[in-house]
Design an enzyme around this catalytic site. Structure first.
Site, mmCIF file in Angstrom:
data_model
loop_
_atom_site.group_PDB
_atom_site.id
_atom_site.type_symbol
_atom_site.label_atom_id
_atom_site.label_comp_id
_atom_site.label_asym_id
_atom_site.label_seq_id
_atom_site.Cartn_x
_atom_site.Cartn_y
_atom_site.Cartn_z
ATOM 1 N N LYS A 98 0.863 -1.321 0.104
ATOM 2 C CA LYS A 98 0.078 -0.020 -0.080
ATOM 3 C C LYS A 98 0.907 1.260 -0.132
ATOM 4 O O LYS A 98 0.567 2.116 -0.764
ATOM 5 C CB LYS A 98 -0.949 -0.070 0.947
ATOM 6 C CG LYS A 98 -2.095 -1.028 1.079
ATOM 7 C CD LYS A 98 -2.770 -1.238 2.324
ATOM 8 C CE LYS A 98 -3.634 -2.486 2.269
ATOM 9 N NZ LYS A 98 -4.363 -2.936 3.612
ATOM 10 N N GLN B 123 -4.527 -1.409 9.729
ATOM 11 C CA GLN B 123 -4.232 -2.679 9.206
ATOM 12 C C GLN B 123 -4.734 -3.952 10.313
ATOM 13 O O GLN B 123 -4.280 -3.906 11.250
ATOM 14 C CB GLN B 123 -3.058 -2.909 8.779
ATOM 15 C CG GLN B 123 -2.685 -4.286 7.971
ATOM 16 C CD GLN B 123 -3.212 -4.399 6.876
ATOM 17 O OE1 GLN B 123 -3.086 -3.469 5.993
ATOM 18 N NE2 GLN B 123 -3.765 -5.623 6.460
ATOM 19 N N ASP C 48 -11.269 2.725 3.899
ATOM 20 C CA ASP C 48 -11.022 1.115 3.957
ATOM 21 C C ASP C 48 -12.501 0.943 3.965
ATOM 22 O O ASP C 48 -12.989 -0.385 3.741
ATOM 23 C CB ASP C 48 -10.477 0.656 5.356
ATOM 24 C CG ASP C 48 -9.676 -0.521 5.058
ATOM 25 O OD1 ASP C 48 -9.423 -1.092 3.704
ATOM 26 O OD2 ASP C 48 -9.196 -1.484 5.955
#
Ligand code: NAP
Length: 282
Positions: free
Chosen positions: A50, A94, A117
């Site tokens: 990412k 994450q 997200d």
């Protein structure tokens, strides 16, 4: 029949290329903060990919890494700081986070306006009601793969195997919004093979290598394999038995190189969208 490849590498590159002029048109680069807690090796790889893409696109990007011992309160304080930072358009924590940290508390703490997200309950609610919001990246990537290859879900019998908040459930919603007739299978499903045999579109999002047998796939079906499983020899494989499935399907995603690259591209797309919205508001 031998399936055509739904090429996530090529299509994600198209998505990323389409973002460059949008970024150039902004008065400042979109800002993305990625927070990693602990030393899960798979998470570290995802975060690295990412970060690399964010840097390549010229995003203003912070990667914040904490040891697994970070307290929940400190993580929530970090998120509050990022929520308040006007130069941060997107916040991604994450997952998984260490066991002593409540995942839902973390998700709830993220400003829905910066939820690139797409996992906040507000984002899930907006998706459920088919209202504009952030769609979580892997489900958005699956739909982008279909639309950019000209595969329409309209009227199709779609089977989504897996019902997680992260992948299965939002994919089922998106397919339903695209006018597919959707069945969701899970660990209590009685006869998975029978469901797969009927499906025009199969999405596998389970995390069990090769659990979907190639012989179950209907001739001409579209197969999207979200599963990522590392085998003892280090190889990555999906949830679908690739070679026999590819003999029957019309379209299939490889693992790796299918859904995975799309997830990262859609994170970039959500971050650019967030910056556009926030800058337009002034
Ligand atoms: P998860 O939260 O563990 O969910 C797995 C789902 O599979 C659950 O709904 C579970 O059912 C269902 N399941 C388990 N065993 C089953 C069986 N025998 N038959 C049918 N369904 C079964 O996993 P996830 O986060 O959704 O991730 C799924 C996979 O996608 C993993 O391999 C993950 O690594 C991969 N992934 C890939 C990407 C990417 O970018 N390519 C992104 C995210 C995730 P229950 O609900 O009944 O327990």
């Amino acid at each position: 029949m031998s399936a055509r490849i739904l090429d996530g590498k090529a299509i994600s590159a198209e998505v990323v290329a389409s973002l460059a002029p949008r970024i150039a048109a902004l008065s400042r680069p979109p800002g993305l903060a990625v927070v990693l807690v602990g030393d899960d090796p798979a998470s570290a790889v995802y975060v690295r990919h990412k970060s690399k893409m964010a840097t390549r696109l010229g995003l203003s990007h912070q990667q914040i890494t904490h040891p697994a011992s970070l307290s929940e309160a400190d993580l929530l304080a970090e998120i509050a700081r990022l929520n308040a930072d006007p130069l941060v358009d997107g916040i991604l924590v994450q997952f998984p986070v260490p066991k002593h940290i409540d995942r839902l508390k973390v998700l709830d703490a993220i400003d829905p306006d910066k939820d690139v997200d797409g996992l906040h309950v507000v984002s899930a609610g907006l998706l459920s009601q088919k209202r504009p919001g952030f769609v979580s990246c892997t489900p958005a990537g699956v739909m982008e793969l279909l639309s950019r290859t000209g595969v329409s879900p309209r009227g199709a019998d779609a089977l989504v195997i897996g019902r997680s908040d992260l992948v299965g459930r939002p994919i089922a919603r998106l397919l339903e919004h695209a006018d597919a007739t959707v069945t969701v299978a899970h660990s209590r499903t009685r006869d998975l093979a029978a469901h797969v045999r009927r499906a025009d579109i199969v999405v596998a999002a389970v995390g069990v290598p090769g659990m979907v047998k190639g012989e179950w796939i209907k001739e001409g079906a579209v197969v999207l394999d979200v599963g990522v499983n590392r085998m003892p020899d280090g190889k990555l494989v999906g949830d679908v038995e690739y070679a026999p499935a590819a003999l029957r399907a019309a379209w299939i995603t490889p693992v790796p190189g299918g859904v995975g690259p799309m997830t990262i591209a859609m994170l970039m797309a959500n971050t650019v969208l967030s910056a556009e919205r926030r800058l337009a508001r002034g």
